[in-house]
Design a protein around this motif. Structure first.
Motif, PDB file in Angstrom:
ATOM      1  N   GLU A 221       0.746  -1.263  -0.007  1.00  0.00           N
ATOM      2  CA  GLU A 221       0.001  -0.030  -0.039  1.00  0.00           C
ATOM      3  C   GLU A 221       0.808   1.079  -0.189  1.00  0.00           C
ATOM      4  N   SER A 222       2.028   1.404  -0.946  1.00  0.00           N
ATOM      5  CA  SER A 222       2.758   2.361  -1.030  1.00  0.00           C
ATOM      6  C   SER A 222       2.155   3.849  -1.207  1.00  0.00           C
ATOM      7  N   SER A 223       1.133   3.802  -2.143  1.00  0.00           N
ATOM      8  CA  SER A 223       0.567   5.339  -2.394  1.00  0.00           C
ATOM      9  C   SER A 223      -0.213   5.746  -0.935  1.00  0.00           C
ATOM     10  N   PHE A 224      -0.978   4.694  -0.434  1.00  0.00           N
ATOM     11  CA  PHE A 224      -1.628   4.955   0.826  1.00  0.00           C
ATOM     12  C   PHE A 224      -0.630   5.368   1.911  1.00  0.00           C
ATOM     13  N   LYS A 227       0.322   8.970   1.359  1.00  0.00           N
ATOM     14  CA  LYS A 227      -0.689   9.928   1.699  1.00  0.00           C
ATOM     15  C   LYS A 227      -0.586  10.080   3.303  1.00  0.00           C
ATOM     16  N   VAL A 228      -0.427   9.075   4.130  1.00  0.00           N
ATOM     17  CA  VAL A 228      -0.208   9.343   5.452  1.00  0.00           C
ATOM     18  C   VAL A 228       0.722  10.073   5.909  1.00  0.00           C
ATOM     19  N   GLY A 229       1.817   9.648   5.375  1.00  0.00           N
ATOM     20  CA  GLY A 229       3.136  10.499   5.512  1.00  0.00           C
ATOM     21  C   GLY A 229       2.914  11.843   5.349  1.00  0.00           C
ATOM     22  N   LYS A 230       2.603  12.357   4.416  1.00  0.00           N
ATOM     23  CA  LYS A 230       2.142  13.702   3.899  1.00  0.00           C
ATOM     24  C   LYS A 230       1.294  14.385   4.861  1.00  0.00           C
ATOM     25  N   GLU A 231       0.315  13.765   5.352  1.00  0.00           N
ATOM     26  CA  GLU A 231      -0.566  14.334   6.370  1.00  0.00           C
ATOM     27  C   GLU A 231       0.104  14.499   7.474  1.00  0.00           C
ATOM     28  N   ARG A 232       0.833  13.398   8.033  1.00  0.00           N
ATOM     29  CA  ARG A 232       1.626  13.576   9.465  1.00  0.00           C
ATOM     30  C   ARG A 232       2.544  14.702   9.408  1.00  0.00           C
ATOM     31  N   GLY A 233       3.232  14.846   8.122  1.00  0.00           N
ATOM     32  CA  GLY A 233       4.130  15.819   7.851  1.00  0.00           C
ATOM     33  C   GLY A 233       3.574  17.367   8.014  1.00  0.00           C
ATOM     34  N   GLN A 234       2.656  17.283   7.479  1.00  0.00           N
ATOM     35  CA  GLN A 234       1.838  18.733   7.642  1.00  0.00           C
ATOM     36  C   GLN A 234       1.263  19.076   8.941  1.00  0.00           C
ATOM     37  N   ILE A 235       0.852  18.182   9.700  1.00  0.00           N
ATOM     38  CA  ILE A 235       0.282  18.315  10.914  1.00  0.00           C
ATOM     39  C   ILE A 235       1.635  18.625  11.630  1.00  0.00           C
ATOM     40  N   LEU A 236       2.828  17.981  11.663  1.00  0.00           N
ATOM     41  CA  LEU A 236       4.034  18.359  12.509  1.00  0.00           C
ATOM     42  C   LEU A 236       4.488  19.696  12.136  1.00  0.00           C
ATOM     43  N   VAL A 237       4.519  20.129  11.007  1.00  0.00           N
ATOM     44  CA  VAL A 237       4.739  21.328  10.412  1.00  0.00           C
ATOM     45  C   VAL A 237       3.808  22.552  11.252  1.00  0.00           C
ATOM     46  N   GLU A 238       2.584  22.139  11.162  1.00  0.00           N
ATOM     47  CA  GLU A 238       1.505  23.209  11.826  1.00  0.00           C
ATOM     48  C   GLU A 238       1.875  23.128  13.491  1.00  0.00           C
ATOM     49  N   MET A 239       2.411  22.160  14.110  1.00  0.00           N
ATOM     50  CA  MET A 239       2.856  22.183  15.330  1.00  0.00           C
ATOM     51  C   MET A 239       4.209  22.645  15.865  1.00  0.00           C
ATOM     52  N   GLY A 240       4.842  22.961  14.897  1.00  0.00           N
ATOM     53  CA  GLY A 240       6.149  23.786  14.963  1.00  0.00           C
ATOM     54  C   GLY A 240       7.145  22.763  14.923  1.00  0.00           C
ATOM     55  N   GLY A 245       8.809  17.455   9.892  1.00  0.00           N
ATOM     56  CA  GLY A 245       7.520  17.477   9.207  1.00  0.00           C
ATOM     57  C   GLY A 245       7.910  17.603   7.858  1.00  0.00           C
ATOM     58  N   THR A 246       8.603  18.530   7.478  1.00  0.00           N
ATOM     59  CA  THR A 246       9.108  18.929   6.000  1.00  0.00           C
ATOM     60  C   THR A 246       9.911  17.721   5.315  1.00  0.00           C
ATOM     61  N   GLU A 247      10.607  16.866   6.337  1.00  0.00           N
ATOM     62  CA  GLU A 247      11.312  15.870   5.805  1.00  0.00           C
ATOM     63  C   GLU A 247      10.281  14.497   5.387  1.00  0.00           C
ATOM     64  N   LEU A 248       9.211  14.419   6.147  1.00  0.00           N
ATOM     65  CA  LEU A 248       8.083  13.691   5.988  1.00  0.00           C
ATOM     66  C   LEU A 248       7.583  13.949   4.644  1.00  0.00           C
ATOM     67  N   ILE A 249       6.994  15.131   4.649  1.00  0.00           N
ATOM     68  CA  ILE A 249       6.428  15.643   3.248  1.00  0.00           C
ATOM     69  C   ILE A 249       7.427  15.189   2.040  1.00  0.00           C
ATOM     70  N   ARG A 250       8.559  15.652   2.098  1.00  0.00           N
ATOM     71  CA  ARG A 250       9.520  15.480   1.168  1.00  0.00           C
ATOM     72  C   ARG A 250       9.766  13.942   0.793  1.00  0.00           C
ATOM     73  N   ARG A 251       9.875  13.054   1.653  1.00  0.00           N
ATOM     74  CA  ARG A 251      10.051  11.514   1.406  1.00  0.00           C
ATOM     75  C   ARG A 251       8.581  11.095   0.747  1.00  0.00           C
ATOM     76  N   SER A 252       7.435  11.452   1.125  1.00  0.00           N
ATOM     77  CA  SER A 252       6.283  11.085   0.980  1.00  0.00           C
ATOM     78  C   SER A 252       6.243  11.482  -0.582  1.00  0.00           C
ATOM     79  N   GLU A 253       6.533  12.626  -0.741  1.00  0.00           N
ATOM     80  CA  GLU A 253       6.196  13.179  -2.456  1.00  0.00           C
ATOM     81  C   GLU A 253       7.367  12.546  -3.203  1.00  0.00           C
ATOM     82  N   SER A 254       8.409  12.144  -2.612  1.00  0.00           N
ATOM     83  CA  SER A 254       9.508  11.310  -3.376  1.00  0.00           C
ATOM     84  C   SER A 254       8.793   9.864  -3.884  1.00  0.00           C
TER      85      SER A 254
END
Length: 267
Positions: A221-224, A227-240, A245-254
């Motif tokens: 379920e790599s695609s799913f 998506k989970v990684g990007k969402e988690r990254g976004q939340i971490l960025v919002e939490m400071g 968070g940025t690294e999670l988003i980068r990895r997920s987009e890769s």
């Protein structure tokens, strides 16, 4: 050759039988993943039904719409379902309407036309609830529509409605043992909670969704998971926690880019 001879010579006397055979052939072609040929075959059945006024025509056009959906031809799929709404049907009327509305809503979701999708999915839910036959299957159809409208409210960024529809659907599919639906609903609940300002709850739900997908999906379920990684990254960025968070988003987009590249090569 035999099929062509049968259609040509027996058309007038056995049009219902020929259309039924063509419908069965379409199912076989679909199972073989030959969707373009399946569409060509069901088109022959539709042509015969139109010629002789057979009441099966609505179900065949509905089937064609579902085939177009598999090809991601969403406009063509919607056109079929909008046509079948106006035609007679051999099955329960409310159920047939519900299926058409559900499929139109699904196509609109894929096209990101969320406000329109909401209208059709609410119609689908009401149609399934109004159905008087097949009570055993009614909850499954209602909850399918619930799951789809959750995606609509994710697109509309409406946290309250995400949570309103996601919980009953999650409870139902947990009870039915549909694990894959449960991963997705947990993910959507996380988005709903983030939109409602409940970041910690959202992170817990994402971890649950991720763990379920890894265990039940056996790593497929790599695609799913991206998506989970990007969402988690976004939340971490919002939490400071910007770096993590940025690294999670980068990895997920890769990962998503790799999947898209491989899809193009296979196609």
């Amino acid at each position: 050759m035999a099929r062509d001879l049968l259609i040509e010579n027996g058309r007038e006397s056995f049009h219902k039988e020929i259309a039924s055979i063509l419908g069965s052939m379409t199912e076989t072609l679909e199972s073989m993943k030959d969707i373009p040929e399946a569409i060509n075959t069901i088109d022959q059945a539709i042509t015969i039904c139109k010629e002789y006024g057979d009441d099966e025509i609505g179900s065949y056009i509905r089937y064609k719409g579902r085939l177009y959906f598999q090809l991601k031809k969403y406009e063509e799929s919607m056109a079929c379902h909008k046509e079948s709404v106006e035609l007679p049907d051999i099955g329960p009327w409310e159920h047939s309407l519900g299926v058409d509305y559900l499929n139109i809503g699904m196509s609109l979701n894929r096209l990101e036309r969320y406000s329109e999708a909401e209208e059709y999915l609410l119609k689908a839910i009401n149609s399934f609830l109004a159905e008087e036959e097949d009570e055993d299957e009614r909850p499954n159809w209602v909850m399918r529509a619930y799951g789809e409208i959750v995606e609509t409210y994710v697109g509309l960024k409406d946290g309250k409605r995400i949570l309103h529809f996601a919980q009953p659907a999650l409870d139902w599919w947990e009870n039915q043992g549909d694990r894959r639906s449960c991963w997705w609903l947990k993910y959507y609940q996380a988005i709903g909670n983030r939109l409602e300002g409940k970041a910690e709850v959202a992170l817990t739900l994402l971890e649950d969704a991720r763990n379920r997908a890894i265990v039940d999906g056996i790593g497929k379920e790599s695609s799913f998971l991206a998506k989970v990684g990007k969402e988690r990254g976004q939340i971490l960025v919002e939490m400071g926690q910007v770096e993590e968070g940025t690294e999670l988003i980068r990895r997920s987009e890769s990962v998503e880019a790799t999947l898209k590249l491989c899809e193009r090569k296979e196609g």
